[in-house]
Write an enzyme that holds these catalytic residues in place. Structure first.
Site, PDB file in Angstrom:
ATOM      1  N   GLU A 234       0.783  -1.226   0.000  1.00 11.81           N
ATOM      2  CA  GLU A 234       0.000   0.000   0.000  1.00 11.81           C
ATOM      3  C   GLU A 234       0.820   1.285   0.000  1.00 11.81           C
ATOM      4  OE1 GLU A 234       0.246  -2.187   2.657  1.00 11.81           O
ATOM      5  OE2 GLU A 234       0.277  -1.105   4.562  1.00 11.81           O
ATOM      6  N   ASN A 235       2.039   1.304  -0.561  1.00 13.47           N
ATOM      7  CA  ASN A 235       2.860   2.515  -0.568  1.00 13.47           C
ATOM      8  C   ASN A 235       2.017   3.736  -0.947  1.00 13.47           C
ATOM      9  OD1 ASN A 235       5.204   0.645  -0.577  1.00 13.47           O
ATOM     10  ND2 ASN A 235       4.477   0.264  -2.656  1.00 13.47           N
TER      11      ASN A 235
ATOM     12  N   GLU B  68      -5.656  -2.566  -0.440  1.00  9.49           N
ATOM     13  CA  GLU B  68      -4.512  -1.638  -0.490  1.00  9.49           C
ATOM     14  C   GLU B  68      -5.006  -0.203  -0.557  1.00  9.49           C
ATOM     15  OE1 GLU B  68      -1.989  -3.143   0.357  1.00  9.49           O
ATOM     16  OE2 GLU B  68      -2.536  -5.172  -0.276  1.00  9.49           O
TER      17      GLU B  68
HETATM   18  N1  B3K Z   1       1.153  -4.315   4.095  1.00 12.42           N
HETATM   19  C1  B3K Z   1       1.505  -5.259   3.075  1.00 12.42           C
HETATM   20  C2  B3K Z   1       2.148  -6.489   3.596  1.00 12.42           C
HETATM   21  C3  B3K Z   1       3.585  -6.344   3.827  1.00 12.42           C
HETATM   22  C4  B3K Z   1       4.213  -7.675   4.189  1.00 12.42           C
HETATM   23  C5  B3K Z   1       5.618  -7.493   4.608  1.00 12.42           C
HETATM   24  N2  B3K Z   1       6.239  -8.755   4.953  1.00 12.42           N
HETATM   25  C6  B3K Z   1       0.349  -5.641   2.240  1.00 12.42           C
HETATM   26  C7  B3K Z   1      -0.946  -5.583   2.913  1.00 12.42           C
HETATM   27  O1  B3K Z   1      -1.217  -6.199   3.919  1.00 12.42           O
HETATM   28  O2  B3K Z   1      -1.772  -4.861   2.448  1.00 12.42           O
HETATM   29 ZN    ZN Z   2      -2.821  -4.896   4.444  1.00 10.88          ZN
END
Ligand code: B3K
Ligand code: ZN
Length: 854
Positions: free
Chosen positions: A260-261, A294
């Site tokens: 989700e950058n 995301e």
């Molecule tokens: N936040 C990321 C997952 C990152 C995992 C890092 N090992 C995707 C998500 O949950 O939306």
């Molecule tokens: Zn997530």
């Protein structure tokens, strides 16, 4: 090994309000210059400590002057600083094309991309790599214009231009302070499917889904899902998008689903690319769910982020809950709930009952990557769902509004979330907080007795939370249980649905006006993520499977009936299939039911789930019991399966809830026809395979053929392979379908497939398609010889050298040895010990394997 503990949290010594990054991009050698404005956070005299990932700085400057009093300690760059406010510049060189871990800046399919969560940013540049340091980012990238015509980063584009030597540059600026795990850049030869979205306050946002040119026709579904998600979050949570640009990039090599950058989501291409010919209905649904997930993180995760990684469920549990609500609103909410509960039981319940059990807010970790688990995500979502159930929709929305408003722009904790819910609703959630600290799936026992001669019934509810690693003593939790009583004779409601909050070890409820034998419908809608034990008879379960007006409870009654039958058969070798056959017949005959629901309801519980109900798992006995029931159901209801099969034939492919339901039922019916041993089954399946105008029907038929033994099986596998040999995502299905096969020779087939020229451990999707799929094939993986365990351990040891994070994720099946009798348990342990003893093992694998040995 170093253990990080939640109770050791201290605020950062230094804040970094701004950072400027300048990348000179090149696959073999990328130069990264970082300029950090650092501010001492309180009165202390500690140096600046910037996390690193094994690099050595080429230069370090403080306030524009080169310094050499820095040192490297445990990969971190330590810089003594005299004042409270400085500008620190560092320069490092990194090699994206040698980054096989896929963390930090890496190469995929000729493009460059990043993955920073949880601790990948330190592999790009020296920085306080923790989520409570929030900075405003300015990013400049320079790269070869031919190889990397597109240069993307977070936020909004501000400038671009040409540079000498066939290079070009671009600058991006993200005005929202963010933790470094949300940083992203992409450089590549990509094209976009674009559109615009106008937010409810009138902001016009450019949306773009970036892929390689050949994949452009497969982006329409993801783009539509993005637009639908943006509207949904405005309507349901009052959350609006906040930048002028929202980009998504699809890459083929990715450790998980998507990321989700801020303003620049990066996705595993399997959660973007879809058309009827290559993606199943399951894929289409998953794409919409992940795109939504995301996108929703922009508020639950980005605008409000996590103080530390122990709070991971703050963003993940809540965001899964949000994406589940979104998906429920796009089609059948009942079927979505059934699917989510099935997923929870397949992945989270075993985790919660095994050596890796942890609370949704863990207390310690060795490697945070190992905590992106079904517990944090899916049990975390169930915990939010229980809060929503207790509060009701209005008060829940007031709580989420308060949470978002109060913590916007900050790094928050699970406690902040619960306190917001409490404050906005006036509900006391003190005891409820145990859901954050206690691991283990509570067991709820319910006994209903009609008082002799009278018109009353008494329901006794009691709970027990099992012991889990590090938590020998448990307290009773708050269990929100929806229940209702039906009359056995009149099939009417004896007591309307009510929500009981069980908060003690046990409780009795008395019902008046019970003039006929009452039947208990409990945990309706799966209102609490618990295991329910009742003494309901096969007749009562059959009644509920035919009459319950809560679709989940109706499904559940049938599952329980099937489970009771199968567990009995596996344990004793004695099977009585009559009740299940009658209940399935009744369900197939009920024309009022949604075909999508029927397809779910008539499916037998998996081998694994049957095993989870038994004191010790006997894989062969379970397999035989399940196959016998499948065969009897197939034979006894042959006419009905064929009628269902005929009635589900459709014209051209459409992706709609109704059409999906028909396709699902079609392949379920085909499976039962094949299970009956009918001699035309392979021909029928092959016909479906050949005539299909969509991947759902084609892969469904392939799965049925692959389970059997026919000339058509061999032909279909060949045709499928040749047709899709240049499509990695579809080839994954080819590997996966074979790894899931119930045939006797699956282990040997999978071993052979691991030497196939298209098999590689370097691509996480391909590794998972074969190895994860094989490890959930209970019978094949648990072959008495121990060869299945050895095969998986060999693969994991090899994969760990390339990509520890993905390898460690595949380890938990080997940790299930306590569930098996001596011989298998010993063999599993031997493989775990071999893994732990492997020289150069990653800390990811060490943590999982050593904890699994327990
Ligand atoms: N936040 C990321 C997952 C990152 C995992 C890092 N090992 C995707 C998500 O949950 O939306
Ligand atoms: Zn997530």
């Amino acid at each position: 090994p170093h253990v990080t503990r939640r109770e050791d949290y201290t605020p950062p010594d230094w804040q970094v309000p701004e950072i400027a990054l300048d990348f000179s991009l090149d696959a073999a050698a990328t130069l990264v210059r970082a300029t950090l404005h650092v501010v001492r956070d309180s009165a202390h005299d500690r140096p600046l400590v910037l996390d690193g990932g094994g690099q050595t700085p080429l230069s370090v400057k403080v306030d524009g002057v080169a310094v050499n009093d820095w040192r490297i300690e445990n990969d971190a760059l330590v810089v003594p600083l005299s004042g409270t406010d400085h500008v620190v510049e560092t320069e490092v060189e990194i090699a994206p094309d040698r980054n096989t871990q896929l963390m930090g800046l890496y190469a995929s399919g000729g493009n460059l991309c990043t993955q920073c969560e949880a601790e990948g940013f330190r592999r790009i540049t020296f920085f306080p790599d923790r989520p409570d340091v929030l900075s405003i980012y300015k990013v400049r990238m320079t790269a070869d214009k031919k190889r990397y015509p597109v240069l993307l980063a977070n936020g909004d584009p501000v400038a671009q231009g040409d540079a000498p030597d066939g290079r070009h540059w671009a600058e991006w600026h993200d005005p929202y302070p963010k933790p470094c795990y949300l940083f992203a850049l992409v450089a590549g030869d990509l094209v976009a499917n674009t559109t615009t979205f106008t937010t409810r306050s009138g902001r016009e946002v450019s949306l773009g889904i970036w892929v390689r040119a050949a994949d452009l026709p497969k982006t329409a579904h993801a783009l539509a899902a993005l637009q639908t998600s943006m509207t949904w979050d405005e309507q349901v949570y009052g959350r609006e998008y906040d930048l002028d640009v929202f980009n998504i990039v699809a890459v083929d090599d990715f450790n998980f689903g998507a990321m989700e950058n801020k303003g620049l989501n990066i996705f595993n291409s399997r959660y973007i690319l879809a058309d009827a010919d290559t993606a199943t209905d399951y894929d289409f649904d998953a794409i919409a769910a992940v795109v939504a997930h995301e996108y929703f993180h922009n508020w639950s995760g980005n605008r409000v982020t996590c103080r530390d990684w122990f709070q991971l469920s703050l963003k993940e549990g809540f965001t899964v809950f949000r994406d589940q609500g979104f998906s429920a609103d796009q089609g059948s909410a009942a079927v979505k709930r059934i699917e989510d509960v099935r997923g929870l039981r397949a992945a989270q319940f075993p985790e919660d009952a095994g050596p890796l059990a942890h609370p949704i807010r863990p207390d310690e970790y060795q490697e945070i990557s190992n905590f992106y688990t079904a517990t944090i995500y899916n049990k975390g979502a169930e915990v939010i769902r229980m809060i929503a159930t207790i509060l009701g929709p209005e008060r829940f929305r007031a709580g989420s509004d308060l949470y978002f408003d109060r913590f916007d722009g900050t790094a928050a904790t699970c406690e902040d979330f619960v306190a917001s819910m409490e404050e906005a609703s006036g509900e006391d959630l003190s005891q409820f907080r145990l859901w954050y600290s206690q691991a283990g799936t509570p067991r709820l026992t319910a006994t209903l007795r009609q008082d002799a001669g009278g018109s009353r019934a008494t329901l006794t509810l009691s709970q027990r939370v099992p012991v889990t690693p590090g938590q020998p003593v448990k307290q009773p939790m708050v269990l929100p249980i929806k229940l209702k009583l039906f009359g056995a004779d009149t099939a009417t409601t004896l007591a309307p649905e009510r929500l009981v909050l069980l908060d003690g070890p046990s409780e009795q409820l008395v019902f008046d006006g019970v003039t006929e034998r009452p039947i208990l419908s409990i945990n309706r809608g799966f209102s609490a993520p618990v295991v329910v034990e009742t003494d309901r008879s096969a007749d009562d379960l059959a009644f509920l499977s035919a009459h319950d007006d809560d679709p989940f409870a109706r499904y559940e009654a049938m599952q329980q009936l099937m489970l009771d039958t199968l567990v009995q058969a596996a344990a004793t070798g004695q099977a009585d299939h009559k009740a299940v056959i009658a209940a399935v017949a009744h369900t197939l005959d009920d024309a009022a039911l949604d075909p999508a629901f029927v397809a779910e309801a008539v499916l037998l519980p998996s081998d694994n789930f049957i095993g989870d109900q038994m004191a010790l798992v006997d894989p062969e006995a379970i397999f035989r019991a399940r196959e016998a029931l499948r065969r009897d159901l197939g034979k006894a209801l042959d006419v009905r399966w064929r009628a269902a099969y005929a009635s589900t034939q459709a014209d051209a492919f459409v992706y709609s809830p109704a059409a999906k339901g028909l396709r699902r039922l079609k392949t379920v019916a085909l499976g039962y026809i094949a299970a009956s041993g009918a001699c035309d089954a392979a021909a029928l399946a092959f016909k479906q395979f050949e005539a299909a105008d969509n991947m759902t029907d084609r892969q469904g038929a392939l799965g049925v053929l692959v389970a059997g033994d026919s000339a058509e099986r061999v032909a279909a596998l060949d045709i499928f392979y040749n047709r899709y040999s240049d499509n990695a995502l579809v080839l994954d299905k080819w590997f996966q379908t074979q790894a899931l096969s119930p045939r006797d020779d699956t282990l040997e087939q999978v071993q052979t497939l691991s030497r196939h020229r298209d098999f590689t451990l370097a691509n996480p999707n391909r590794a998972r398609a074969l190895i994860s799929a094989f490890a959930v094939n209970q019978r094949a993986f648990n072959a008495a010889s121990g060869e299945g365990y050895r095969f998986v351990a060999d693969q994991l040891i090899a994969l760990d050298k390339l990509n520890p994070q993905t390898a460690a994720k595949l380890l938990p099946p080997l940790g299930r040895w306590r569930r098996f009798a001596e011989e298998r348990a010993t063999r599993m342990r031997a493989e775990l010990e071999r893994i732990v003893a492997t020289p150069g093992l990653s800390k990811d694998m060490f943590e999982q394997a050593s904890k699994s040995l327990g």
